[in-house]
Write a protein that holds these residues in place. Structure first.
Motif, mmCIF file in Angstrom:
data_model
loop_
_atom_site.group_PDB
_atom_site.id
_atom_site.type_symbol
_atom_site.label_atom_id
_atom_site.label_comp_id
_atom_site.label_asym_id
_atom_site.label_seq_id
_atom_site.Cartn_x
_atom_site.Cartn_y
_atom_site.Cartn_z
ATOM 1 N N UNK A 197 0.812 -1.535 0.247
ATOM 2 C CA UNK A 197 0.030 -0.210 0.197
ATOM 3 C C UNK A 197 0.434 1.398 -0.402
ATOM 4 N N UNK A 198 1.709 1.185 0.201
ATOM 5 C CA UNK A 198 3.185 2.607 0.478
ATOM 6 C C UNK A 198 3.649 2.443 -0.874
ATOM 7 N N UNK A 199 3.437 1.378 -1.809
ATOM 8 C CA UNK A 199 4.165 1.798 -3.195
ATOM 9 C C UNK A 199 5.848 1.781 -3.807
ATOM 10 N N UNK A 200 5.918 0.294 -2.806
ATOM 11 C CA UNK A 200 7.688 0.307 -3.453
ATOM 12 C C UNK A 200 7.741 1.028 -4.715
ATOM 13 N N UNK A 201 8.730 0.999 -4.997
ATOM 14 C CA UNK A 201 9.229 1.308 -6.537
ATOM 15 C C UNK A 201 9.372 0.743 -7.156
ATOM 16 N N UNK A 202 10.235 -0.188 -6.421
ATOM 17 C CA UNK A 202 10.853 -1.715 -7.233
ATOM 18 C C UNK A 202 10.691 -2.742 -6.318
ATOM 19 N N UNK A 203 10.096 -4.063 -6.651
ATOM 20 C CA UNK A 203 10.172 -5.375 -5.920
ATOM 21 C C UNK A 203 10.489 -6.403 -6.171
ATOM 22 N N UNK A 204 11.792 -7.314 -5.708
ATOM 23 C CA UNK A 204 11.970 -8.140 -6.016
ATOM 24 C C UNK A 204 12.244 -8.996 -5.655
ATOM 25 N N UNK A 205 11.971 -10.563 -6.278
ATOM 26 C CA UNK A 205 11.743 -12.002 -5.459
ATOM 27 C C UNK A 205 12.005 -12.783 -6.569
ATOM 28 N N UNK A 206 12.173 -14.055 -5.439
ATOM 29 C CA UNK A 206 12.353 -15.073 -6.125
ATOM 30 C C UNK A 206 10.713 -15.614 -7.594
ATOM 31 N N UNK A 207 10.790 -16.560 -8.686
ATOM 32 C CA UNK A 207 9.671 -17.119 -8.975
ATOM 33 C C UNK A 207 8.519 -17.472 -7.993
ATOM 34 N N UNK A 208 8.544 -18.292 -6.489
ATOM 35 C CA UNK A 208 7.534 -18.665 -6.139
ATOM 36 C C UNK A 208 6.862 -17.449 -5.677
ATOM 37 N N UNK A 209 7.480 -16.226 -5.298
ATOM 38 C CA UNK A 209 6.979 -15.384 -4.559
ATOM 39 C C UNK A 209 6.611 -14.379 -5.218
ATOM 40 N N UNK A 210 7.032 -13.924 -6.121
ATOM 41 C CA UNK A 210 6.497 -13.045 -7.102
ATOM 42 C C UNK A 210 4.877 -14.119 -7.563
ATOM 43 N N UNK A 211 5.091 -15.201 -8.107
ATOM 44 C CA UNK A 211 3.590 -15.647 -8.429
ATOM 45 C C UNK A 211 2.578 -15.557 -7.313
ATOM 46 N N UNK A 212 2.922 -16.027 -6.415
ATOM 47 C CA UNK A 212 1.968 -15.257 -4.815
ATOM 48 C C UNK A 212 1.493 -14.832 -4.589
ATOM 49 N N UNK A 233 22.105 1.266 -7.567
ATOM 50 C CA UNK A 233 21.285 1.644 -8.041
ATOM 51 C C UNK A 233 20.019 2.521 -8.616
ATOM 52 N N UNK A 234 19.209 2.423 -7.844
ATOM 53 C CA UNK A 234 17.887 2.980 -7.179
ATOM 54 C C UNK A 234 18.291 4.409 -7.301
ATOM 55 N N UNK A 235 19.299 4.899 -6.598
ATOM 56 C CA UNK A 235 19.560 5.971 -5.767
ATOM 57 C C UNK A 235 20.746 6.640 -6.049
ATOM 58 N N UNK A 236 20.968 5.920 -7.940
ATOM 59 C CA UNK A 236 22.258 6.641 -8.411
ATOM 60 C C UNK A 236 20.978 7.288 -9.754
ATOM 61 N N UNK A 237 20.216 6.233 -10.213
ATOM 62 C CA UNK A 237 19.154 6.368 -11.378
ATOM 63 C C UNK A 237 17.671 6.718 -10.478
ATOM 64 N N UNK A 238 17.252 7.700 -10.207
ATOM 65 C CA UNK A 238 15.585 7.044 -9.715
ATOM 66 C C UNK A 238 15.025 7.646 -10.239
ATOM 67 N N UNK A 239 15.214 8.362 -11.426
ATOM 68 C CA UNK A 239 14.062 8.860 -12.175
ATOM 69 C C UNK A 239 13.954 7.815 -13.110
ATOM 70 N N UNK A 240 14.935 6.617 -13.612
ATOM 71 C CA UNK A 240 14.427 5.561 -14.462
ATOM 72 C C UNK A 240 14.845 4.926 -13.674
ATOM 73 N N UNK A 241 13.742 4.101 -12.376
ATOM 74 C CA UNK A 241 14.176 2.323 -11.780
ATOM 75 C C UNK A 241 14.028 1.327 -12.456
ATOM 76 N N UNK A 242 13.797 1.310 -13.665
ATOM 77 C CA UNK A 242 13.618 -0.356 -14.495
ATOM 78 C C UNK A 242 15.203 -0.139 -14.464
ATOM 79 N N UNK A 243 15.386 0.698 -15.364
ATOM 80 C CA UNK A 243 16.980 0.781 -15.864
ATOM 81 C C UNK A 243 17.870 0.081 -14.887
ATOM 82 N N UNK A 244 17.990 1.483 -14.052
ATOM 83 C CA UNK A 244 19.175 0.939 -12.636
ATOM 84 C C UNK A 244 18.636 -0.214 -11.931
ATOM 85 N N UNK A 245 17.604 -0.846 -12.252
ATOM 86 C CA UNK A 245 17.346 -3.215 -11.910
ATOM 87 C C UNK A 245 17.764 -3.340 -12.258
#
Length: 267
Positions: free
Chosen positions: A114-129, A206-218
């Motif tokens: 609900x607090x709107x993360x900029x990026x979510x990183x997880x393994x496949x099982x975590x993301x599916x669930x 990396x996101x702190x370095x390029x906050x305007x482009x979190x996709x490229x940072x990830x």
């Protein structure tokens, strides 16, 4: 003109101006995560207490939140940090470790989403669930291949307007519109405790370095991790020697090497 969003240029930019990253991570991961951040060139701070987490988030370049060893007190600190980061316009990364395992974890992750993360990183099982699907995950271990999580990742990214990274043998990153796959790393990586948790912290750097482009940072963070892992794996005799070789390989990476060796393809 040179593309300023390649993984190599992002690595150089991060090292030129090392970001302070608040890493709220689990007990198991703190040491390796801090060492990974230092090897990459970032500045980690393991600050999780409710009394200071929010204040510290406001002065950090990014915040990363990993629920691996979750407790009520830690959740309060996580919530304060995420709220403060959002208010200050700082990127924050959510690592929903085994969020499907208990009701406490499910409720905690729902509140953090609900607090709107900029990026979510997880393994496949975590993301599916997390997307509402049925995963085969057990505890912190993923038992689903990354390719089965790609649709779930895209749905999550669109629903929460975030970047989603699914990591495994081949990584997948999407913001709901763009998507890439990254190859690299080593089969030894899952045998070293908390490397995935450390990767979450590096994504924050990396996101702190390029906050305007979190996709490229990830993508940049995952590329650096993959190249260093592949290099370390060539020389390692097992998980013990891989661990220190990985830190050395990450520290030795430079702009030309990462851009030459990273294997990134559109998805």
């Amino acid at each position: 003109m040179q593309n300023q969003t390649t993984p190599g240029t992002l690595l150089t930019a991060m090292r030129t101006n090392p970001p302070l990253v608040q890493c709220i991570t689990n007990f198991v991961a703190m040491n390796i995560a801090a060492n990974v951040m230092l090897a990459a060139g970032a500045s980690p701070a393991m600050v999780h207490a409710e009394e200071e987490a929010g204040e510290f988030a406001a002065i950090s370049g990014a915040v990363t939140i990993n629920i691996g060893t979750l407790s009520t007190d830690w959740l309060a600190g996580m919530t304060a940090a995420a709220r403060s980061a959002a208010k200050a316009g700082k990127p924050w990364v959510l690592d929903p470790v085994a969020h499907y395992a208990t009701s406490f974890r499910r409720e905690a992750v729902a509140a953090l989403l609900e607090l709107r993360p900029t990026i979510i990183r997880g393994n496949a099982s975590e993301i599916i669930a997390l997307a509402g699907g049925i995963s085969r995950g057990q505890g912190v271990d993923s038992r689903d291949p990354v390719e089965l999580a790609e649709e779930s990742a895209t749905l999550l990214a669109r629903k929460h307007r975030t970047v989603v990274a699914v990591t495994g043998a081949t990584d997948f990153v999407t913001d709901g519109e763009r998507a890439v796959r990254l190859e690299g790393g080593s089969p030894l990586m899952p045998q070293v405790t908390a490397l995935g948790c450390a990767l979450t912290c590096l994504v924050g750097a990396f996101a702190a370095t390029r906050p305007e482009d979190p996709f490229s940072a990830t993508v940049g963070a995952l590329a650096a991790f993959g190249v260093a892992g592949e290099r370390a794996g060539r020389e390692a005799a097992g998980p013990g020697s891989f661990s220190w070789r990985f830190l050395d390989a990450l520290a030795a990476l430079d702009e030309k090497a990462i851009d030459r060796e990273a294997r990134i393809t559109p998805a």
